[in-house]
Design a protein around this motif. Structure first.
Motif, PDB file in Angstrom:
ATOM      1  N   MET A  32       0.840  -0.943   0.427  1.00 54.22           N
ATOM      2  CA  MET A  32      -0.150   0.284   0.424  1.00 54.22           C
ATOM      3  C   MET A  32       0.930   1.457  -0.133  1.00 54.22           C
ATOM      4  O   MET A  32       1.789   1.375   0.228  1.00 54.22           O
ATOM      5  N   THR A  33       0.428   1.866  -0.925  1.00 59.13           N
ATOM      6  CA  THR A  33       1.430   3.614  -1.018  1.00 59.13           C
ATOM      7  C   THR A  33       0.445   4.481  -1.481  1.00 59.13           C
ATOM      8  O   THR A  33      -1.151   3.976  -1.740  1.00 59.13           O
ATOM      9  N   ASN A  34       0.264   6.170  -0.716  1.00 59.48           N
ATOM     10  CA  ASN A  34       0.006   6.965  -1.170  1.00 59.48           C
ATOM     11  C   ASN A  34       0.808   7.066  -2.629  1.00 59.48           C
ATOM     12  O   ASN A  34      -0.487   8.188  -3.068  1.00 59.48           O
ATOM     13  N   ALA A  35       1.143   7.121  -2.660  1.00 63.43           N
ATOM     14  CA  ALA A  35       2.320   7.048  -4.655  1.00 63.43           C
ATOM     15  C   ALA A  35       1.536   7.157  -5.477  1.00 63.43           C
ATOM     16  O   ALA A  35      -0.113   6.213  -5.682  1.00 63.43           O
ATOM     17  N   ALA A  36       0.971   7.780  -6.541  1.00 65.45           N
ATOM     18  CA  ALA A  36       0.687   7.687  -7.514  1.00 65.45           C
ATOM     19  C   ALA A  36       1.490   7.007  -9.083  1.00 65.45           C
ATOM     20  O   ALA A  36       1.915   7.419  -9.218  1.00 65.45           O
ATOM     21  N   ILE A  50       1.213   0.573 -15.137  1.00 60.72           N
ATOM     22  CA  ILE A  50       2.630  -0.248 -16.080  1.00 60.72           C
ATOM     23  C   ILE A  50       3.728  -0.906 -15.352  1.00 60.72           C
ATOM     24  O   ILE A  50       4.153  -2.720 -15.223  1.00 60.72           O
ATOM     25  N   GLY A  51       4.589   0.088 -15.661  1.00 65.60           N
ATOM     26  CA  GLY A  51       5.946   0.210 -15.001  1.00 65.60           C
ATOM     27  C   GLY A  51       6.293  -0.618 -13.702  1.00 65.60           C
ATOM     28  O   GLY A  51       7.280  -1.580 -13.218  1.00 65.60           O
ATOM     29  N   ASP A  52       5.325  -0.020 -12.759  1.00 62.83           N
ATOM     30  CA  ASP A  52       4.871  -0.646 -10.902  1.00 62.83           C
ATOM     31  C   ASP A  52       4.719  -2.019 -11.405  1.00 62.83           C
ATOM     32  O   ASP A  52       4.368  -3.138  -9.982  1.00 62.83           O
ATOM     33  N   ASN A  53       3.854  -2.611 -12.124  1.00 64.67           N
ATOM     34  CA  ASN A  53       3.429  -4.066 -12.043  1.00 64.67           C
ATOM     35  C   ASN A  53       2.304  -3.866 -11.489  1.00 64.67           C
ATOM     36  O   ASN A  53       2.448  -4.796 -10.365  1.00 64.67           O
ATOM     37  N   VAL A  54       1.626  -3.216 -11.665  1.00 67.32           N
ATOM     38  CA  VAL A  54       0.558  -3.429 -10.090  1.00 67.32           C
ATOM     39  C   VAL A  54      -0.921  -3.614 -10.999  1.00 67.32           C
ATOM     40  O   VAL A  54      -1.012  -3.273 -11.767  1.00 67.32           O
ATOM     41  N   ASP A  55      -1.777  -4.599 -10.334  1.00 71.75           N
ATOM     42  CA  ASP A  55      -2.256  -5.026 -10.667  1.00 71.75           C
ATOM     43  C   ASP A  55      -3.886  -4.079 -10.474  1.00 71.75           C
ATOM     44  O   ASP A  55      -4.642  -4.553 -11.661  1.00 71.75           O
ATOM     45  N   VAL A  56      -3.853  -3.699  -9.522  1.00 73.69           N
ATOM     46  CA  VAL A  56      -4.926  -3.192  -9.408  1.00 73.69           C
ATOM     47  C   VAL A  56      -4.946  -2.075  -8.008  1.00 73.69           C
ATOM     48  O   VAL A  56      -3.927  -1.821  -7.481  1.00 73.69           O
ATOM     49  N   ALA A  57      -4.986  -1.070  -8.505  1.00 73.90           N
ATOM     50  CA  ALA A  57      -5.323   0.774  -7.672  1.00 73.90           C
ATOM     51  C   ALA A  57      -6.480   0.837  -6.760  1.00 73.90           C
ATOM     52  O   ALA A  57      -7.549   1.363  -8.154  1.00 73.90           O
ATOM     53  N   THR A 107      -8.206   1.322 -10.549  1.00 75.23           N
ATOM     54  CA  THR A 107      -8.270   1.140 -11.599  1.00 75.23           C
ATOM     55  C   THR A 107      -7.112  -0.045 -11.957  1.00 75.23           C
ATOM     56  O   THR A 107      -6.449  -0.586 -11.210  1.00 75.23           O
ATOM     57  N   PHE A 108      -7.329  -0.586 -13.203  1.00 72.26           N
ATOM     58  CA  PHE A 108      -6.624  -1.880 -13.452  1.00 72.26           C
ATOM     59  C   PHE A 108      -5.364  -0.854 -14.617  1.00 72.26           C
ATOM     60  O   PHE A 108      -6.383   0.036 -15.487  1.00 72.26           O
ATOM     61  N   PRO A 109      -4.723  -1.295 -14.741  1.00 77.24           N
ATOM     62  CA  PRO A 109      -3.533  -1.222 -16.299  1.00 77.24           C
ATOM     63  C   PRO A 109      -3.997  -1.236 -17.863  1.00 77.24           C
ATOM     64  O   PRO A 109      -4.044  -0.268 -18.260  1.00 77.24           O
ATOM     65  N   SER A 110      -5.240  -2.188 -17.952  1.00 75.08           N
ATOM     66  CA  SER A 110      -5.351  -2.409 -18.946  1.00 75.08           C
ATOM     67  C   SER A 110      -6.365  -3.769 -18.613  1.00 75.08           C
ATOM     68  O   SER A 110      -6.822  -4.338 -18.197  1.00 75.08           O
ATOM     69  N   ARG A 111      -7.318  -3.456 -19.479  1.00 77.20           N
ATOM     70  CA  ARG A 111      -8.502  -4.527 -19.939  1.00 77.20           C
ATOM     71  C   ARG A 111      -8.014  -5.877 -19.869  1.00 77.20           C
ATOM     72  O   ARG A 111      -8.475  -7.250 -19.121  1.00 77.20           O
TER      73      ARG A 111
END
Length: 162
Positions: free
Chosen positions: A1-5, A9-16, A139-143
């Motif tokens: 968990m982080t408050n950073a935006a 894609i670059g940080d390999n995040v599944d969902v935010a 928010t998801f990186p892409s569908r």
């Protein structure tokens, strides 16, 4: 968990969880709920300092970090500037707890302070300042990148907001 935006894609995040609509073609956003904000101070702080009549009267402001501060000024306060921060923190729970302990005034999401306001430990101030409620989104990186596991997590989380 982080408050950073983060770069999803670059940080390999599944969902935010993010506030506001970004309109990026590389993202999929699922609206959850509007997020109401309010200015609050601890009951003891109000007893000692009094109730500020305007934003300019706040001399002890607990400021969010610069990225959230800019978001709040632009999207929540409609271009009005927040007071200069006596304390700056990058975590809304910490800001809430600092306000609760008498360290100053904070602009907080209503969901973090509702029970404390009901109990009288936090006091709502400046209720006449118009505040907009940005939408909280999943928010998801892409569908194409949404795996069944992430989809299930998103569905369970979204159900908590309905």
């Amino acid at each position: 968990m982080t408050n950073a935006a983060l770069d999803l894609i670059g940080d390999n995040v599944d969902v935010a969880l993010r506030m506001g609509v970004r309109g990026d073609l590389e993202r999929v956003e699922r609206k959850l709920s509007p997020v109401d904000w309010q200015f609050c101070a601890g009951a003891d702080w109000i007893k000692g300092k009094g109730v500020p009549a305007s934003l300019k009267d706040i001399t002890e402001f607990i400021s969010p970090a610069s990225d959230l501060r800019m978001f709040l000024e632009h999207f929540v306060l409609g271009g009005r500037e927040l007071p200069t921060g006596m304390i700056t923190a990058d975590n809304q729970l910490m800001i809430r707890d600092l306000a609760l302990s008498g360290s100053g005034v904070a602009l907080l999401p209503s969901g973090l302070c509702r029970d404390l306001i009901k109990s009288g430990r936090l006091i709502t101030i400046l209720p006449d300042i118009p505040i907009k409620a940005p939408v909280l989104n999943l928010t998801f990186p892409s569908r194409a990148d949404i795996t069944p596991r992430v989809r299930t997590f998103a569905d369970v989380l979204a159900a908590q907001f309905t």
